[in-house]
Design a protein around this motif. Structure first.
Motif, mmCIF file in Angstrom:
data_model
loop_
_atom_site.group_PDB
_atom_site.id
_atom_site.type_symbol
_atom_site.label_atom_id
_atom_site.label_comp_id
_atom_site.label_asym_id
_atom_site.label_seq_id
_atom_site.Cartn_x
_atom_site.Cartn_y
_atom_site.Cartn_z
ATOM 1 N N UNK A 125 0.865 -1.173 0.000
ATOM 2 C CA UNK A 125 0.000 0.000 0.000
ATOM 3 C C UNK A 125 0.907 1.230 0.000
ATOM 4 N N UNK A 126 0.995 1.880 -1.152
ATOM 5 C CA UNK A 126 1.818 3.081 -1.267
ATOM 6 C C UNK A 126 1.036 4.261 -0.694
ATOM 7 N N UNK A 139 7.547 -7.657 -6.056
ATOM 8 C CA UNK A 139 7.429 -8.175 -7.428
ATOM 9 C C UNK A 139 6.032 -7.918 -7.977
ATOM 10 N N UNK A 140 5.023 -8.190 -7.184
ATOM 11 C CA UNK A 140 3.648 -8.019 -7.641
ATOM 12 C C UNK A 140 3.304 -6.549 -7.866
ATOM 13 N N UNK A 141 3.801 -5.660 -7.017
ATOM 14 C CA UNK A 141 3.596 -4.228 -7.215
ATOM 15 C C UNK A 141 4.142 -3.840 -8.587
ATOM 16 N N UNK A 142 5.373 -4.281 -8.876
ATOM 17 C CA UNK A 142 6.001 -3.947 -10.160
ATOM 18 C C UNK A 142 5.247 -4.576 -11.335
ATOM 19 N N UNK A 143 4.772 -5.804 -11.169
ATOM 20 C CA UNK A 143 4.026 -6.461 -12.252
ATOM 21 C C UNK A 143 2.703 -5.760 -12.516
ATOM 22 N N UNK A 149 8.618 0.056 -10.107
ATOM 23 C CA UNK A 149 9.072 -0.532 -8.846
ATOM 24 C C UNK A 149 8.474 0.196 -7.644
ATOM 25 N N UNK A 150 8.501 -0.474 -6.505
ATOM 26 C CA UNK A 150 8.091 0.169 -5.247
ATOM 27 C C UNK A 150 9.091 1.291 -4.971
ATOM 28 N N UNK A 151 8.610 2.514 -4.718
ATOM 29 C CA UNK A 151 9.551 3.596 -4.376
ATOM 30 C C UNK A 151 10.375 3.232 -3.139
ATOM 31 N N UNK A 152 11.572 3.790 -3.057
ATOM 32 C CA UNK A 152 12.430 3.526 -1.902
ATOM 33 C C UNK A 152 11.808 4.141 -0.661
ATOM 34 N N UNK A 153 11.823 3.386 0.420
ATOM 35 C CA UNK A 153 11.280 3.876 1.682
ATOM 36 C C UNK A 153 11.176 2.728 2.661
ATOM 37 N N UNK A 154 10.829 3.081 3.888
ATOM 38 C CA UNK A 154 10.661 2.079 4.939
ATOM 39 C C UNK A 154 9.433 1.224 4.640
ATOM 40 N N UNK A 155 9.583 -0.084 4.804
ATOM 41 C CA UNK A 155 8.457 -1.013 4.640
ATOM 42 C C UNK A 155 7.815 -1.195 6.011
#
Length: 160
Positions: free
Chosen positions: A10-11, A60-64, A69-75
Protein backbone atom coordinates in the motif's frame (compact mmCIF):
# COMPACT_ATOMS: atom_id res chain seq x y z
CA UNK A 1 -7.49 -26.08 -4.42
CA UNK A 2 -5.29 -25.02 -1.54
CA UNK A 3 -5.40 -21.83 0.47
CA UNK A 4 -3.81 -18.97 -1.53
CA UNK A 5 -1.09 -16.71 -0.18
CA UNK A 6 -0.72 -13.20 -1.53
CA UNK A 7 1.32 -10.15 -0.62
CA UNK A 8 1.04 -6.49 -1.49
CA UNK A 9 2.21 -2.93 -0.96
CA UNK A 10 0.00 0.00 0.00
CA UNK A 11 1.82 3.08 -1.27
CA UNK A 12 1.03 6.26 0.67
CA UNK A 13 1.99 9.92 0.53
CA UNK A 14 1.40 13.00 2.62
CA UNK A 15 -0.25 15.97 0.94
CA UNK A 16 0.75 19.60 1.46
CA UNK A 17 -2.09 19.80 3.98
CA UNK A 18 -0.52 16.86 5.85
CA UNK A 19 -3.33 14.51 4.92
CA UNK A 20 -2.46 10.95 3.93
CA UNK A 21 -3.42 9.50 0.56
CA UNK A 22 -3.03 5.92 -0.67
CA UNK A 23 -2.61 4.61 -4.20
CA UNK A 24 -5.22 2.08 -5.32
CA UNK A 25 -5.78 0.30 -8.60
CA UNK A 26 -9.20 -0.23 -10.17
CA UNK A 27 -9.48 -3.90 -11.08
CA UNK A 28 -9.41 -4.50 -14.80
CA UNK A 29 -11.54 -6.75 -16.92
CA UNK A 30 -15.22 -6.96 -17.77
CA UNK A 31 -16.49 -7.93 -14.31
CA UNK A 32 -15.32 -4.66 -12.75
CA UNK A 33 -15.78 -2.25 -15.68
CA UNK A 34 -18.96 -0.59 -14.40
CA UNK A 35 -18.22 -0.84 -10.68
CA UNK A 36 -16.51 1.73 -8.48
CA UNK A 37 -17.17 1.24 -4.76
CA UNK A 38 -15.65 -2.06 -3.70
CA UNK A 39 -13.84 -2.46 -7.04
CA UNK A 40 -10.41 -1.09 -6.18
CA UNK A 41 -7.44 -3.02 -4.81
CA UNK A 42 -4.04 -2.60 -3.25
CA UNK A 43 -1.40 -3.88 -5.72
CA UNK A 44 -0.83 -7.48 -4.68
CA UNK A 45 -0.54 -10.99 -5.99
CA UNK A 46 0.00 -14.62 -5.20
CA UNK A 47 3.22 -16.35 -4.25
CA UNK A 48 4.39 -19.76 -3.13
CA UNK A 49 5.75 -19.56 0.46
CA UNK A 50 8.05 -22.52 -0.25
CA UNK A 51 9.92 -20.60 -2.96
CA UNK A 52 9.56 -16.89 -2.14
CA UNK A 53 9.12 -14.75 0.97
CA UNK A 54 6.09 -12.47 1.28
CA UNK A 55 8.01 -9.18 1.15
CA UNK A 56 9.87 -10.14 -2.03
CA UNK A 57 6.55 -11.23 -3.56
CA UNK A 58 4.89 -7.95 -2.54
CA UNK A 59 7.56 -5.93 -4.36
CA UNK A 60 7.43 -8.18 -7.43
CA UNK A 61 3.65 -8.02 -7.64
CA UNK A 62 3.60 -4.23 -7.22
CA UNK A 63 6.00 -3.95 -10.16
CA UNK A 64 4.03 -6.46 -12.25
CA UNK A 65 0.68 -4.77 -11.65
CA UNK A 66 1.86 -1.18 -12.05
CA UNK A 67 4.89 -1.52 -14.32
CA UNK A 68 6.91 0.52 -11.80
CA UNK A 69 9.07 -0.53 -8.85
CA UNK A 70 8.09 0.17 -5.25
CA UNK A 71 9.55 3.60 -4.38
CA UNK A 72 12.43 3.53 -1.90
CA UNK A 73 11.28 3.88 1.68
CA UNK A 74 10.66 2.08 4.94
CA UNK A 75 8.46 -1.01 4.64
CA UNK A 76 5.84 -0.76 7.40
CA UNK A 77 4.18 -4.11 8.20
CA UNK A 78 0.38 -3.87 8.13
CA UNK A 79 -0.12 -7.54 8.94
CA UNK A 80 -2.29 -10.10 7.27
CA UNK A 81 -5.91 -10.03 6.17
CA UNK A 82 -7.94 -13.07 5.16
CA UNK A 83 -10.96 -13.02 2.94
CA UNK A 84 -13.03 -15.22 0.71
CA UNK A 85 -14.19 -18.71 1.55
CA UNK A 86 -13.80 -22.27 0.38
CA UNK A 87 -11.60 -22.58 -2.70
CA UNK A 88 -11.28 -18.79 -2.97
CA UNK A 89 -9.91 -18.26 0.57
CA UNK A 90 -6.91 -15.92 0.56
CA UNK A 91 -4.44 -14.67 3.12
CA UNK A 92 -2.76 -11.44 2.09
CA UNK A 93 0.22 -9.94 3.88
CA UNK A 94 0.51 -6.17 3.38
CA UNK A 95 3.16 -3.53 3.87
CA UNK A 96 2.86 0.23 3.52
CA UNK A 97 5.63 2.29 1.92
CA UNK A 98 5.73 6.07 1.81
CA UNK A 99 6.46 7.36 -1.66
CA UNK A 100 4.96 9.06 -4.65
CA UNK A 101 4.33 8.18 -8.26
CA UNK A 102 2.21 9.58 -11.04
CA UNK A 103 -0.70 7.28 -11.96
CA UNK A 104 -0.17 8.38 -15.60
CA UNK A 105 3.20 6.56 -15.56
CA UNK A 106 1.63 3.20 -14.72
CA UNK A 107 1.88 0.45 -17.34
CA UNK A 108 -0.33 -2.33 -15.97
CA UNK A 109 0.31 -6.03 -16.37
CA UNK A 110 -2.31 -8.06 -18.23
CA UNK A 111 -4.27 -11.29 -17.90
CA UNK A 112 -6.18 -13.39 -20.39
CA UNK A 113 -9.83 -14.38 -20.10
CA UNK A 114 -12.34 -16.07 -22.36
CA UNK A 115 -14.63 -13.17 -23.23
CA UNK A 116 -17.50 -13.16 -23.93
CA UNK A 117 -18.05 -16.33 -21.86
CA UNK A 118 -18.23 -19.57 -23.84
CA UNK A 119 -17.22 -17.72 -27.03
CA UNK A 120 -13.88 -19.45 -27.44
CA UNK A 121 -12.32 -15.98 -27.80
CA UNK A 122 -9.43 -15.26 -25.46
CA UNK A 123 -9.11 -11.55 -24.72
CA UNK A 124 -6.31 -9.75 -22.89
CA UNK A 125 -7.28 -7.28 -20.15
CA UNK A 126 -5.17 -5.02 -17.91
CA UNK A 127 -4.81 -6.23 -14.30
CA UNK A 128 -5.80 -2.71 -13.30
CA UNK A 129 -7.44 -0.32 -15.74
CA UNK A 130 -6.54 2.84 -13.81
CA UNK A 131 -4.90 3.94 -10.59
CA UNK A 132 -5.58 6.93 -8.37
CA UNK A 133 -4.73 8.50 -5.03
CA UNK A 134 -7.45 8.59 -2.35
CA UNK A 135 -7.70 9.89 1.19
CA UNK A 136 -8.04 7.13 3.78
CA UNK A 137 -11.82 7.46 4.27
CA UNK A 138 -12.50 7.29 0.52
CA UNK A 139 -10.05 4.40 0.14
CA UNK A 140 -12.03 2.34 2.67
CA UNK A 141 -15.14 2.68 0.48
CA UNK A 142 -13.32 2.03 -2.79
CA UNK A 143 -11.42 -1.07 -1.65
CA UNK A 144 -12.76 -4.58 -1.99
CA UNK A 145 -14.18 -5.62 1.38
CA UNK A 146 -11.34 -7.92 2.43
CA UNK A 147 -8.71 -5.18 2.10
CA UNK A 148 -10.60 -2.47 4.00
CA UNK A 149 -8.67 -2.99 7.27
CA UNK A 150 -5.43 -1.76 5.62
CA UNK A 151 -6.10 2.01 5.58
CA UNK A 152 -7.13 1.79 9.25
CA UNK A 153 -3.95 -0.09 10.12
CA UNK A 154 -1.89 2.54 8.29
CA UNK A 155 -3.72 5.33 10.16
CA UNK A 156 -3.00 3.55 13.47
CA UNK A 157 0.69 3.22 12.61
CA UNK A 158 0.92 6.91 11.64
CA UNK A 159 -1.08 7.85 14.79
CA UNK A 160 -3.68 9.76 12.76
Amino acid sequence: MAHKNSAGVLLFRRTSGHDVEVLLGHMGGPFWARKDLGAWSIPKGEYEPESEDARTAAGREFAEELGLPVPHGEWIPLGEVSYGSGKGKKSVTFWAVEGDLDPADIVPGTFELEWPPHSGTITEFPEIDRAAWFDLATARDKLIVGQRPCPDRLAQHLAL
